[in-house]
Design an enzyme around this catalytic site. Structure first.
Site, mmCIF file in Angstrom:
data_model
loop_
_atom_site.group_PDB
_atom_site.id
_atom_site.type_symbol
_atom_site.label_atom_id
_atom_site.label_comp_id
_atom_site.label_asym_id
_atom_site.label_seq_id
_atom_site.Cartn_x
_atom_site.Cartn_y
_atom_site.Cartn_z
ATOM 1 N N ARG A 74 0.843 -1.193 0.000
ATOM 2 C CA ARG A 74 0.000 0.000 0.000
ATOM 3 C C ARG A 74 0.877 1.241 0.000
ATOM 4 N NH1 ARG A 74 -1.939 0.399 4.614
ATOM 5 N NH2 ARG A 74 -1.523 -1.687 5.406
ATOM 6 N N TYR A 202 -1.675 -3.297 -6.630
ATOM 7 C CA TYR A 202 -1.493 -4.022 -5.364
ATOM 8 C C TYR A 202 -2.808 -4.098 -4.575
ATOM 9 C CZ TYR A 202 -0.330 -5.165 -0.619
ATOM 10 O OH TYR A 202 -0.332 -5.768 0.607
ATOM 11 N N LYS A 211 -9.394 -2.389 1.726
ATOM 12 C CA LYS A 211 -9.221 -1.294 2.678
ATOM 13 C C LYS A 211 -10.061 -0.072 2.276
ATOM 14 C CE LYS A 211 -6.289 -3.475 5.252
ATOM 15 N NZ LYS A 211 -6.128 -4.889 4.990
ATOM 16 N N HIS A 231 -10.574 -3.117 11.454
ATOM 17 C CA HIS A 231 -9.473 -3.919 10.896
ATOM 18 C C HIS A 231 -9.258 -5.106 11.835
ATOM 19 C CE1 HIS A 231 -5.014 -3.937 9.424
ATOM 20 N NE2 HIS A 231 -5.781 -4.649 8.632
ATOM 21 N N SER A 253 -1.192 -4.412 10.059
ATOM 22 C CA SER A 253 -0.868 -5.383 9.015
ATOM 23 C C SER A 253 0.441 -6.111 9.340
ATOM 24 C CB SER A 253 -0.706 -4.669 7.678
ATOM 25 O OG SER A 253 -1.904 -4.015 7.357
ATOM 26 N N CYS A 255 1.204 -8.449 11.550
ATOM 27 C CA CYS A 255 1.544 -8.691 12.962
ATOM 28 C C CYS A 255 0.965 -10.017 13.437
ATOM 29 C CB CYS A 255 1.006 -7.576 13.846
ATOM 30 S SG CYS A 255 1.941 -6.070 13.731
ATOM 31 N N ASP A 278 -9.314 -10.233 8.500
ATOM 32 C CA ASP A 278 -8.867 -8.861 8.226
ATOM 33 C C ASP A 278 -9.887 -7.783 8.583
ATOM 34 O OD1 ASP A 278 -6.771 -7.190 7.290
ATOM 35 O OD2 ASP A 278 -7.762 -6.941 5.361
ATOM 36 N N ARG A 374 2.147 -12.275 -1.201
ATOM 37 C CA ARG A 374 0.818 -12.583 -0.660
ATOM 38 C C ARG A 374 0.186 -13.782 -1.348
ATOM 39 N NH1 ARG A 374 -1.645 -8.983 3.385
ATOM 40 N NH2 ARG A 374 0.029 -7.503 3.766
#
Ligand code: SAT
Ligand code: MN
Length: 589
Positions: A74, A202, A211, A231, A253, A255, A278, A374
């Site tokens: 991002r 992306y 998002k 989130h 993100s 973690c 998410d 990803r």
């Protein structure tokens, strides 16, 4: 944008972007196959095919996608919330006057799809039978985005029917443009249900369901309509007697959020069922409890570090091809057997191609897979999907977990004194940055509720919104703060993490069911160490002490930083939170 119905709106976009063809995506299996065929045979990125078929024997029905090398995360500095008033976007967002932003974007979009195909993707966020779901349309000139949207959301007929001829849908306009980092913008117009994204393919920049809509636009709508877009993961933990406890968990993100959502409990008789990894949309139910649904239908997870050892359920998910194809983006390739590879998966293959398609040089100091590489996979492929996943009402929440990545200062786990204190503790969260956003990794950034990059309005108003839920919820969930990432002076992790994190969840369940008491500290309520089940873990007593230590010097710095963060919002920060900060300062000094 004029106030016109669905077809006219698409025609307006066609007129603006001038594609050579329009493809109406219906999300069916046959459609997906067609789209994948286009990605393998027709569309190109940097003269390479968009998709390359991978070895079915290793990961069935999976495809490799390599992005443009500059387009791997991002781009928060180019992401804007363009509300009419700057103060309403808040210091947590980049801002531009909406008319100026639209004019700039319209110029970029003018003719940008010449020689390309425009994909029109009607989709639902949320369940078709839920009054809380939202109907949306994305247009894009990327077949990778079109296929990803089919995995990540409910695309097709139901959404199209729900829109009918109306103008009442959330609108997303996306183009890869020239993939030029200098001409890459993600522009949100929350007051108009509109997102315009240019110059990136992306996930978080280009799958506008993610998002952009599920969080930035939805959080704005939630503020206006009395709900929350967060989130957060959603999981149900089943105890040996079959009782189910539902948790939400917010983490910045990369973690370990996806690992927690798919955790395998190390204790016999417990099961964890996943509803989301998410995003959670949260409403107060008629019975006064908080209910959460996941508006998405897929996982867009970080590949490096995923293995049978760290996350066997995700590996099983990736190997399961029952529902939809799996996409691997910017992973490395084992060229001997045409299968994806990433750091942490297992032994490094001999003939490895890096994420950019070059032979991997292990002396380069670089990783073979991009650190933010990803996978995109259907949640229906997951063996531990909750049977409540398709319940339009969602699941009733008993605990909310907020987590961060910090090598020091923040203890392993604590509980808030009450709802307001929980809002306070989550408003002061600070986490070390990771590769998911293209900024520097490893510096502490304030990230309340893990929502700083995703809150579509002024965060001080967001805190107020959270506080106000107290008056509407009859059965308060407990709020917990965790940090799995503390290190000792030599840089070793103090806590084993991964599956062992379940032991902390177990303590939370004991707190929720009032089975154990706990210890009040200035930072919140901490476990009596005898109540933590650490059997078989072999953690040194000294290290256990460190995991719950309150270091005054570190807290002095922490509070300085929190005060600076709060100061940006001026008088808009709720007084309850300011009072808690003052009390914390007194109590830890
Ligand atoms: O923003 S993405 O959804 O692409 C990934 C993440 O940061 O969670
Ligand atoms: Mn995320």
């Amino acid at each position: 944008m004029t106030n016109v119905g669905y077809i006219d709106w698409i025609l307006e976009q066609v007129k603006l972007t001038k594609p050579s063809a329009v493809y109406w995506v219906d999300g069916s299996r046959e459609d997906l196959e067609r789209l994948i065929g286009i990605g393998m045979n027709t569309e190109k990125i940097d003269n390479n095919p968009v998709f390359v078929k991978l070895n079915d024997d290793v990961f069935p029905n999976s495809l490799l996608h390599r992005s443009h090398p500059s387009d791997v995360a991002r781009t928060e500095h180019l992401t804007y919330v363009c509300l009419p008033k700057k103060e309403d976007a808040g210091p947590n967002n980049n801002w531009m006057p909406p008319e100026e932003a639209k004019e700039m974007m319209s110029k970029l979009f003018n003719g940008c799809m010449q020689g390309r195909t425009m994909y029109v993707i009607p989709y639902l966020l949320g369940h078709p039978d839920s009054p809380h779901s939202k109907v949306c349309v994305q247009i894009t000139d990327s077949v990778y985005v079109a296929v990803s949207m089919c995995i990540m959301t409910r695309v097709g007929k139901e959404a199209r029917e729900r829109i009918g001829d109306s103008n009442n849908f959330v609108k997303g306009i996306h183009s890869l443009g020239e993939l030029d980092p200098q001409r890459r913008w993600i522009m949100h117009f929350p007051h108009e249900n509109l997102v315009m994204s240019f110059g990136s393919g992306y996930g978080g920049n280009a799958l506008l369901s993610k998002k952009c809509f599920s969080l930035r636009i939805a959080s704005y709508l939630g503020h206006a309509e009395g709900w929350l877009a967060e989130h957060m993961i959603i999981i149900g933990v089943e105890d040996p007697a079959g009782n189910m406890t539902y948790f939400l968990g917010a983490f910045p993100s990369a973690c370990g959020k996806t690992n927690l959502a798919l955790i395998t409990p190390p204790m016999a008789g417990y099961k964890v069922h996943v509803l989301g990894d998410d995003i959670a949309w949260i409403h107060v139910g008629d019975d006064g409890r908080l209910y959460a649904v996941n508006p998405e239908t897929g996982f867009f997870g970080v590949a490096p570090g995923t293995s049978y050892k760290t996350n066997p359920k995700m590996m099983d998910t990736l190997k399961n091809d029952r529902f939809q194809p799996t996409l691997f983006t910017n992973v490395a390739l084992d060229s001997d057997n045409n299968s994806p590879w990433w750091e942490g998966l297992g032994e490094r293959p001999k003939n490895l191609v890096d994420w950019q398609g070059n032979p991997y040089d292990s002396t380069s100091g670089k990783t073979a897979a991009h650190p933010n590489s990803r996978f995109t996979v259907s949640i229906y492929n997951c063996p531990t999907i909750s049977k409540e996943f398709d319940n339009p009402v969602g699941v009733p929440i008993s605990g909310i977990i907020f987590g961060i990545r910090r090598t020091n200062t923040i203890p392993l786990v604590r509980e808030s004194f009450d709802w307001d204190h929980g809002v306070f503790l989550s408003s002061i969260m600070g986490s070390e940055t990771t590769a998911a956003a293209s900024s520097q990794s490893g510096i502490v950034r304030r990230d309340p509720m893990a929502m700083v990059p995703f809150c579509g309005y002024n965060m001080a108003d967001y805190f107020r919104h959270w506080l106000e839920f107290k008056t509407r919820i009859k059965h308060m969930p407990k709020i917990f703060m965790v940090n799995w990432f503390m290190k000792d002076d030599k840089g070793n992790f103090l806590w084993p993490g991964f599956g062992e994190n379940f032991r902390i969840l177990k303590w939370m369940m004991d707190r929720i069911s009032n089975k154990v008491s706990a210890v009040e500290t200035p930072l919140g309520v901490m476990p009596d160490l005898n109540d933590l089940d650490l059997s078989g873990l072999n953690i040194k007593e000294e290290n256990l002490g460190r995991l719950f230590e309150i270091n005054k010097e570190e807290w002095k710095n922490e509070i300085d930083d929190i005060e600076k963060f709060y100061a940006q919002f001026g008088e808009r920060i709720p007084v309850e939170l300011k009072n808690y900060l003052k009390k914390l300062k007194d109590d830890v000094s």
